[in-house]
Design a protein around this motif. Structure first.
Motif, PDB file in Angstrom:
ATOM      1  N   GLU A 186     -19.185   7.682  -0.520  1.00 44.75           N
ATOM      2  CA  GLU A 186     -18.843   6.703   1.131  1.00 44.75           C
ATOM      3  C   GLU A 186     -17.461   6.754   1.010  1.00 44.75           C
ATOM      4  OE1 GLU A 186     -22.258   2.849   1.470  1.00 44.75           O
ATOM      5  OE2 GLU A 186     -20.990   2.704  -0.334  1.00 44.75           O
ATOM      6  N   VAL A 187     -17.302   6.297  -0.310  1.00 46.84           N
ATOM      7  CA  VAL A 187     -15.619   6.832   0.013  1.00 46.84           C
ATOM      8  C   VAL A 187     -14.808   7.936   0.755  1.00 46.84           C
ATOM      9  CG1 VAL A 187     -13.157   6.272  -1.026  1.00 46.84           C
ATOM     10  CG2 VAL A 187     -15.121   4.535  -2.169  1.00 46.84           C
ATOM     11  N   LEU A 188     -15.835   8.796  -0.096  1.00 45.96           N
ATOM     12  CA  LEU A 188     -15.101  10.302   0.755  1.00 45.96           C
ATOM     13  C   LEU A 188     -15.739  10.059   2.361  1.00 45.96           C
ATOM     14  CD1 LEU A 188     -14.331  13.181   0.222  1.00 45.96           C
ATOM     15  CD2 LEU A 188     -16.668  13.851  -1.261  1.00 45.96           C
ATOM     16  N   ARG A 189     -16.635  10.022   2.095  1.00 46.63           N
ATOM     17  CA  ARG A 189     -17.194  10.589   3.806  1.00 46.63           C
ATOM     18  C   ARG A 189     -16.223   9.416   5.362  1.00 46.63           C
ATOM     19  NH1 ARG A 189     -20.370  10.906   7.954  1.00 46.63           N
ATOM     20  NH2 ARG A 189     -21.479   8.678   9.657  1.00 46.63           N
ATOM     21  N   HIS A 190     -16.452   7.538   4.522  1.00 45.67           N
ATOM     22  CA  HIS A 190     -15.028   7.495   5.051  1.00 45.67           C
ATOM     23  C   HIS A 190     -13.233   8.682   5.096  1.00 45.67           C
ATOM     24  CE1 HIS A 190     -16.383   4.397   6.482  1.00 45.67           C
ATOM     25  NE2 HIS A 190     -17.383   4.128   5.115  1.00 45.67           N
ATOM     26  N   LEU A 191     -13.000   9.169   4.277  1.00 45.48           N
ATOM     27  CA  LEU A 191     -11.627   9.623   4.027  1.00 45.48           C
ATOM     28  C   LEU A 191     -11.335  10.816   4.980  1.00 45.48           C
ATOM     29  CD1 LEU A 191      -8.719   9.781   2.078  1.00 45.48           C
ATOM     30  CD2 LEU A 191     -10.229  11.254   0.688  1.00 45.48           C
ATOM     31  N   ALA A 192     -12.674  11.885   4.610  1.00 50.28           N
ATOM     32  CA  ALA A 192     -12.909  12.841   5.627  1.00 50.28           C
ATOM     33  C   ALA A 192     -13.117  12.600   7.048  1.00 50.28           C
ATOM     34  CB  ALA A 192     -14.255  13.513   5.285  1.00 50.28           C
ATOM     35  N   LEU A 193     -12.874  11.530   7.596  1.00 46.37           N
ATOM     36  CA  LEU A 193     -13.393  11.005   9.165  1.00 46.37           C
ATOM     37  C   LEU A 193     -11.328  10.081   9.155  1.00 46.37           C
ATOM     38  CD1 LEU A 193     -16.674   9.154   9.294  1.00 46.37           C
ATOM     39  CD2 LEU A 193     -15.954  11.050   9.485  1.00 46.37           C
ATOM     40  N   GLY A 194     -10.603  10.023   8.309  1.00 46.32           N
ATOM     41  CA  GLY A 194      -9.526  10.112   8.679  1.00 46.32           C
ATOM     42  C   GLY A 194      -8.945   8.695   8.162  1.00 46.32           C
ATOM     43  N   LEU A 195      -9.685   7.526   7.586  1.00 51.01           N
ATOM     44  CA  LEU A 195      -9.128   6.445   7.280  1.00 51.01           C
ATOM     45  C   LEU A 195      -8.621   6.588   5.892  1.00 51.01           C
ATOM     46  CD1 LEU A 195     -12.019   6.118   8.808  1.00 51.01           C
ATOM     47  CD2 LEU A 195     -12.619   4.060   8.226  1.00 51.01           C
ATOM     48  N   ALA A 196      -6.965   5.831   6.352  1.00 52.72           N
ATOM     49  CA  ALA A 196      -6.117   5.039   5.268  1.00 52.72           C
ATOM     50  C   ALA A 196      -6.931   4.699   4.229  1.00 52.72           C
ATOM     51  CB  ALA A 196      -4.974   4.634   6.568  1.00 52.72           C
ATOM     52  N   ASN A 197      -6.537   3.960   2.582  1.00 58.22           N
ATOM     53  CA  ASN A 197      -7.165   3.222   2.232  1.00 58.22           C
ATOM     54  C   ASN A 197      -7.440   2.113   2.342  1.00 58.22           C
ATOM     55  OD1 ASN A 197      -6.478   5.572   1.071  1.00 58.22           O
ATOM     56  ND2 ASN A 197      -4.856   4.524  -0.867  1.00 58.22           N
ATOM     57  N   ALA A 198      -6.470   1.491   2.383  1.00 61.65           N
ATOM     58  CA  ALA A 198      -7.108  -0.201   3.603  1.00 61.65           C
ATOM     59  C   ALA A 198      -7.987  -0.172   4.395  1.00 61.65           C
ATOM     60  CB  ALA A 198      -4.911  -0.749   4.169  1.00 61.65           C
ATOM     61  N   GLU A 199      -8.415   0.605   4.875  1.00 62.96           N
ATOM     62  CA  GLU A 199      -9.399   0.750   6.128  1.00 62.96           C
ATOM     63  C   GLU A 199     -10.506   1.099   5.425  1.00 62.96           C
ATOM     64  OE1 GLU A 199      -6.694   1.968  10.426  1.00 62.96           O
ATOM     65  OE2 GLU A 199      -7.608   3.794   8.401  1.00 62.96           O
ATOM     66  N   ILE A 200     -10.566   2.313   5.029  1.00 56.78           N
ATOM     67  CA  ILE A 200     -11.761   2.377   3.652  1.00 56.78           C
ATOM     68  C   ILE A 200     -11.897   0.301   3.026  1.00 56.78           C
ATOM     69  CG2 ILE A 200     -12.956   3.172   1.757  1.00 56.78           C
ATOM     70  CD1 ILE A 200     -10.906   5.595   2.436  1.00 56.78           C
ATOM     71  N   ALA A 201     -11.250   0.475   2.265  1.00 60.79           N
ATOM     72  CA  ALA A 201     -11.361  -1.330   1.658  1.00 60.79           C
ATOM     73  C   ALA A 201     -11.873  -2.017   2.729  1.00 60.79           C
ATOM     74  CB  ALA A 201      -9.973  -1.450   1.350  1.00 60.79           C
ATOM     75  N   ALA A 202     -11.467  -1.944   3.780  1.00 65.26           N
ATOM     76  CA  ALA A 202     -12.303  -3.523   4.502  1.00 65.26           C
ATOM     77  C   ALA A 202     -13.480  -3.268   4.952  1.00 65.26           C
ATOM     78  CB  ALA A 202     -10.875  -2.772   6.266  1.00 65.26           C
ATOM     79  N   VAL A 203     -13.880  -1.757   5.222  1.00 60.58           N
ATOM     80  CA  VAL A 203     -14.614  -1.267   5.675  1.00 60.58           C
ATOM     81  C   VAL A 203     -16.169  -1.204   4.433  1.00 60.58           C
ATOM     82  CG1 VAL A 203     -16.417   1.271   6.330  1.00 60.58           C
ATOM     83  CG2 VAL A 203     -14.669   0.421   7.502  1.00 60.58           C
ATOM     84  N   LEU A 204     -15.694  -0.929   3.918  1.00 60.61           N
ATOM     85  CA  LEU A 204     -16.551  -1.334   2.645  1.00 60.61           C
ATOM     86  C   LEU A 204     -16.321  -2.884   1.511  1.00 60.61           C
ATOM     87  CD1 LEU A 204     -16.330   2.689   1.219  1.00 60.61           C
ATOM     88  CD2 LEU A 204     -17.285   1.794   2.834  1.00 60.61           C
ATOM     89  N   HIS A 205     -15.758  -3.333   1.985  1.00 62.07           N
ATOM     90  CA  HIS A 205     -15.661  -4.695   1.153  1.00 62.07           C
ATOM     91  C   HIS A 205     -15.175  -4.316   0.197  1.00 62.07           C
ATOM     92  CE1 HIS A 205     -16.816  -6.121   5.294  1.00 62.07           C
ATOM     93  NE2 HIS A 205     -18.159  -5.335   4.658  1.00 62.07           N
TER      94      HIS A 205
END
Length: 221
Positions: free
Chosen positions: A158-177
């Motif tokens: 899940e983290v890799l997918r969001h990383l590949a979609l261009g999200l920054a660390n803080a955005e990934i943290a928010a999306v995945l809680h």
């Protein structure tokens, strides 16, 4: 101090970069080079944290210089700086191990911020540039034969997918809680499992394996 080597075949460009960097309290220019071979030598001699490498140089170009620097085992992170924003060689530089990509038209502030980001382990390429390059040059994936992601846990995937979609660390943290520290830990484990030098190579693997398709967009919630 962040130690930087500047490699460009134009002395005026090197001088301009040097002036910008030396005006910063945390940046130091420890070497300069006029071609790729000299850049590799300067990196080996001065052990910089970041190398600003022009893509188009005579004799040994920036792509080959990147390959040699990465192959040497240096901890130096290569930041490609060029006038070309849609070049096959830029994508090849990513797969060779470059940590980021900037156009020479960026502002001094963006150049400085980019060097700091690369030094801190971030992928210094805008998500849009990364997606455009990948969509042009990554072959149609065959998930049935690409097993590189098999070792990842469900959360790491899940983290890799969001990383590949261009999200920054803080955005990934928010999306995945998740906490930002937890996201960083997951990314570190992803890089280890994929044998990826940095986030850019992990993103390439995500596209090549079919986890993410060209054209997809990530939207933080």
């Amino acid at each position: 101090m962040i130690r930087v080597v500047i490699a460009d075949d134009q002395a005026l460009v090197r001088g301009g970069f040097r002036a910008i960097l030396l005006a910063q309290p945390d940046l130091d220019v420890v070497g300069e080079a006029g071609d790729g071979a000299e850049a590799v030598a300067r990196v080996a001699e001065s052990h910089p944290d970041v190398a600003l490498v022009d893509l188009r140089m005579p004799e040994v170009d920036g792509l080959e210089a990147t390959r040699r620097i990465v192959a040497s085992g240096s901890r130096c992170r290569v930041l490609i700086v060029t006038t070309f924003d849609a070049d096959r060689h830029v994508y090849d530089a990513f797969t060779a191990g470059a940590a980021g990509f900037l156009l020479k038209t960026v502002s001094p502030e963006s150049l400085v911020a980019g060097i700091r980001a690369v030094h801190d382990g971030e992928a210094l390429v805008s998500g849009e540039i990364t997606r455009r390059l990948i969509s042009r040059f990554v072959a149609a994936p065959d998930p049935s034969t690409d097993t590189r992601l098999a070792t990842l846990t469900e959360r790491e995937t899940e983290v890799l997918r969001h990383l590949a979609l261009g999200l920054a660390n803080a955005e990934i943290a928010a999306v995945l809680h998740l906490g930002i520290g937890t996201v960083k830990t997951h990314i570190a484990r992803i890089l280890t499992k994929l044998a990826a030098r940095d986030r850019v190579q992990a993103v390439v693997a995500a596209y090549e394996s079919g986890l993410v398709r060209p054209g997809e967009r990530g939207k933080p919630t």
